[in-house]
Enzyme design. Structure first.
Site, short mmCIF file in Angstrom:
data_model
loop_
_atom_site.label_atom_id
_atom_site.label_comp_id
_atom_site.label_asym_id
_atom_site.label_seq_id
_atom_site.Cartn_x
_atom_site.Cartn_y
_atom_site.Cartn_z
N THR A 83 -8.16 6.32 2.07
CA THR A 83 -7.77 4.97 2.47
C THR A 83 -8.68 4.58 3.63
O THR A 83 -9.04 5.43 4.44
CB THR A 83 -6.30 4.97 2.94
OG1 THR A 83 -5.48 5.15 1.82
CG2 THR A 83 -5.93 3.69 3.66
N GLY B 119 2.49 1.45 -1.24
CA GLY B 119 2.55 2.30 -0.04
C GLY B 119 2.64 1.48 1.23
O GLY B 119 3.05 0.32 1.23
N ASP B 120 2.22 2.09 2.32
CA ASP B 120 2.32 1.45 3.62
C ASP B 120 1.17 0.49 3.92
O ASP B 120 1.31 -0.42 4.74
CB ASP B 120 2.35 2.51 4.73
CG ASP B 120 1.08 3.37 4.70
OD1 ASP B 120 0.65 3.76 3.60
OD2 ASP B 120 0.50 3.63 5.78
N THR C 286 -3.19 5.75 7.94
CA THR C 286 -3.51 6.39 6.67
C THR C 286 -2.69 7.66 6.53
O THR C 286 -2.46 8.37 7.51
CB THR C 286 -5.01 6.73 6.55
OG1 THR C 286 -5.21 7.41 5.30
CG2 THR C 286 -5.52 7.61 7.68
N GLY C 287 -2.23 7.93 5.32
CA GLY C 287 -1.43 9.13 5.11
C GLY C 287 -0.39 8.90 4.04
O GLY C 287 -0.52 7.97 3.23
N GLY D 58 2.23 7.33 2.57
CA GLY D 58 2.74 5.99 2.83
C GLY D 58 4.24 5.87 2.99
O GLY D 58 4.73 5.10 3.83
N1 ASP Z 1 -1.28 5.43 2.95
C1 ASP Z 1 -1.76 5.31 1.62
C2 ASP Z 1 -0.61 5.10 0.69
O1 ASP Z 1 0.41 5.74 0.86
C3 ASP Z 1 -2.53 6.50 1.17
C4 ASP Z 1 -3.49 7.09 2.17
O2 ASP Z 1 -3.64 6.59 3.26
O3 ASP Z 1 -4.14 8.08 1.86
O4 ASP Z 1 -0.73 4.35 -0.24
#
Ligand code: ASP
Length: 357
Positions: A223, A253-254, A274-275, A277
């Site tokens: 992301t 997601g977030d 990022t992570g 979500g």
């Molecule tokens: N945060 C993003 C989601 O959950 C994914 C990511 O950041 O890797 O869609």
């Protein structure tokens, strides 16, 4: 009697002074922030390209060089906009465009695949000066979702558009549309197959769907996001993603959620997340960092640490953020093995990182 009235009048005056002072403090907490963390940079920019189990042992020197080169290319675009007096919003959008156009990141061109083998993209952007925001979710044909998020913010009366409607709006706004084939990359497709294979094994043991497996290399990293402060003291942040590999049922997601994936406020800071979500939504991560600065007077660094290392981690979430505060202090905080990241200050000093150190 006269004495008593005088006393009453005096206490009334004293009380109103106190109230006024308290009001001034709570309405002007940005000054309080200045006193605990003075100006570091007149303008500054920071980006991420995703967080996760990014380990040196899994990386070839060529891959590492490729990631670093694209991070540098992207941040230099935003840096020169800011240096030339451009807005933080322009810097955020154009910087993210570079990463969206690269197959390396899980955004735009390199978006991950859904369970159905399609690509559904999410993005958001926020202007710290006006607290205006725009977002798009689940689009399948918009080449640069961050441009759509900005168009939603500036050219519609809404904050978030999704799916087909968002695509109709994008077309009306003259944004570049592509067919799904544009988002095909072999690596991302292989990641989907890997997860699906492991899902089969997992389903035999446990009637649960494997949604995200941090141990599967490249299952979700990439992301992209950016936070910037311009010479006029305006902060902005933006985030763009393909979401999570193997997502289904229109999962969002977030990244397109203001307050979770993106937040910006001139009184405090600008943040991009990022992570995983689901945890970032439940923890309202980006807003929480701003709120800790606002209500508790924490520095950006302390607020980011508290939210990522304590609150998010306790919740069971993984990932990180990049952020810049109103005084140009830059922070990258994550609880994963790595996070692709880069920053530049007003002296033009560049830092690029991938792993923890
Ligand atoms: N945060 C993003 C989601 O959950 C994914 C990511 O950041 O890797 O869609």
């Amino acid at each position: 009697m006269k004495k008593l009235s005088l006393l009453l009048l005096l206490s009334f005056v004293l009380l109103s002074c106190k109230n006024e002072k308290e009001l001034a403090l709570s309405n002007d907490n940005s000054k309080a922030i200045d006193s605990i963390q003075p100006k570091a940079n007149d303008f500054a920019i920071i980006i991420h390209g995703g967080a996760g189990t990014i380990l040196k042992k899994n990386m070839t020197p060529e891959m590492e060089a490729a990631y670093k080169a694209t991070l540098e290319e992207a941040i230099r675009v935003g840096y020169s906009i800011l240096k030339n007096g451009g807005s933080s919003l322009d810097a955020v959008e154009k910087t993210i465009n570079v990463m969206e156009d690269s197959p390396l990141f899980n955004a735009g061109k390199g978006a991950v695949f859904t369970n159905e083998g399609t690509n559904e993209l999410d993005a958001s952007i926020m202007d710290g000066k006006t607290l205006n925001a725009g977002a798009s979710a689940g689009t399948t044909t918009v080449r640069n979702p961050i441009n759509l998020a900005r168009a939603v913010m500036e050219r519609s009366e809404h904050v978030m558009l999704s799916g087909k409607g968002a695509e109709i709006f994008a077309k009306e706004q003259g944004l570049q549309l592509v067919d799904q084939g544009y988002f095909y990359t072999e690596n991302r497709y292989k990641s989907l197959q890997k997860i699906k294979d492991s899902e089969k094994t997992e389903l035999d043991h446990d009637d649960k769907q494997v949604f995200y497996d941090p141990n599967i290399k490249d299952s979700k990293f990439g992301t992209v996001g950016c936070a910037a402060l311009d010479k006029n003291g305006n902060v902005a942040a933006g985030t763009s993603t393909g979401g999570m590999t193997n997502k289904r049922w229109g999962r969002i997601g977030d990244a397109p959620i203001i307050g979770a994936g993106t937040y910006a406020n001139n009184a405090t800071c600008a943040v991009s997340s990022t992570g995983w979500g689901e945890y970032f939504i439940r923890g309202m991560v980006a807003y929480d960092i701003s709120a800790l600065m606002d209500y508790k007077g924490l520095t950006l660094e302390a607020a980011a640490k508290e939210v990522i290392q304590t609150k998010l981690t306790t919740l069971g979430g993984t990932g990180g953020i990049v952020a810049v505060d109103k005084n140009g202090n830059l922070v990258a905080e994550f609880n994963t093995a790595g996070m692709y990241r880069a920053s530049m200050n007003d002296k033009g000093e560049l830092t690029i990182g991938i792993y923890k150190e």
